[in-house]
Design a protein around this motif. Sequence first.
Motif, PDB file in Angstrom:
ATOM      1  N   SER A 141       0.908  -1.153   0.074  1.00  0.00           N
ATOM      2  CA  SER A 141      -0.020   0.043  -0.132  1.00  0.00           C
ATOM      3  C   SER A 141       0.916   1.079   0.004  1.00  0.00           C
ATOM      4  O   SER A 141       1.965   1.198   0.354  1.00  0.00           O
ATOM      5  N   HIS A 142       0.357   2.372  -0.253  1.00  0.00           N
ATOM      6  CA  HIS A 142       1.034   3.708  -0.257  1.00  0.00           C
ATOM      7  C   HIS A 142       0.856   4.062   1.097  1.00  0.00           C
ATOM      8  O   HIS A 142      -0.286   4.716   1.335  1.00  0.00           O
ATOM      9  N   GLY A 143       1.809   3.808   1.991  1.00  0.00           N
ATOM     10  CA  GLY A 143       1.381   4.356   3.426  1.00  0.00           C
ATOM     11  C   GLY A 143       1.170   2.889   4.137  1.00  0.00           C
ATOM     12  O   GLY A 143       0.918   1.840   3.650  1.00  0.00           O
ATOM     13  N   SER A 144       1.069   2.968   5.613  1.00  0.00           N
ATOM     14  CA  SER A 144       0.864   1.921   6.465  1.00  0.00           C
ATOM     15  C   SER A 144      -0.616   2.194   7.226  1.00  0.00           C
ATOM     16  O   SER A 144      -0.488   3.287   7.801  1.00  0.00           O
ATOM     17  N   LEU A 145      -1.463   1.211   7.360  1.00  0.00           N
ATOM     18  CA  LEU A 145      -2.364   1.379   8.529  1.00  0.00           C
ATOM     19  C   LEU A 145      -1.774   1.562   9.894  1.00  0.00           C
ATOM     20  O   LEU A 145      -2.504   2.032  10.830  1.00  0.00           O
ATOM     21  N   ALA A 146      -0.532   0.966   9.986  1.00  0.00           N
ATOM     22  CA  ALA A 146       0.292   1.126  11.481  1.00  0.00           C
ATOM     23  C   ALA A 146       0.582   2.487  11.789  1.00  0.00           C
ATOM     24  O   ALA A 146       0.631   2.850  12.953  1.00  0.00           O
ATOM     25  N   ASP A 147       0.828   3.413  10.786  1.00  0.00           N
ATOM     26  CA  ASP A 147       0.972   4.864  11.017  1.00  0.00           C
ATOM     27  C   ASP A 147       0.092   5.794  10.451  1.00  0.00           C
ATOM     28  O   ASP A 147       0.157   6.220   9.352  1.00  0.00           O
ATOM     29  N   PRO A 148      -1.295   5.932  11.106  1.00  0.00           N
ATOM     30  CA  PRO A 148      -2.241   6.971  10.663  1.00  0.00           C
ATOM     31  C   PRO A 148      -1.977   8.113  10.429  1.00  0.00           C
ATOM     32  O   PRO A 148      -2.664   8.787   9.749  1.00  0.00           O
ATOM     33  N   SER A 149      -0.999   8.746  11.220  1.00  0.00           N
ATOM     34  CA  SER A 149      -0.636   9.894  10.978  1.00  0.00           C
ATOM     35  C   SER A 149       0.005  10.213   9.737  1.00  0.00           C
ATOM     36  O   SER A 149      -0.352  11.211   9.040  1.00  0.00           O
TER      37      SER A 149
END
Length: 189
Positions: A141-149
């Motif tokens: 993914s483009h980004g991670s759900l582990a880092d919502p910020s």
Amino acid sequence: TAPCRIGCLATPHLSPCHEKRRQVHKRFNPLSFGLFDVLPRVIVRVRARVLGFFSGVRFHKLGRLSKIRGAQGIFVGQRVSVGDFCWIEAVFSYAGARFSPRLQLNEGVSLSDSTHISCVLQVTIGENCMIGSKVYIGDHSHGSLADPSELFSKSPAHRLLGDVAAIHIGKNTWICDGAVILAITDQIG
């Protein structure tokens, strides 16, 4: 009766000279030989051979305007067909991060038009799978759900690739048009 365009005095649709002209036209008409039916099938195979020569990735058929990137991470079996406007990519680096992708399309896989496959770890598509049009398959993914910020502070193009996990699609599986398969899906079929 008035003379026909060829010069005979018979009615044009009954004239023997018209019949002879129709037979000659039919005999030399490229459409009657099916040339325009065969030509597109020949072109997709020639396109696949040319790409195989330059990149080492050998497809059975390759559609118009398809993009193949990261050839050294793409492994293709026999009789793999790719439709028009497809994008198949093994990503080795993105935003400074390095990856070791393995994208495996096994024997008899058929990708319809506008299919996008993007791989940074591992995507395996089993034998004789049929993938419909406008399908996306990506093991990241483009980004991670582990880092919502990060999801709200950066645009997707500027995020690190995250949530990376292998995807395996089993043999003889059909993926319908418009499907999206993400990294959270580890096994299909």
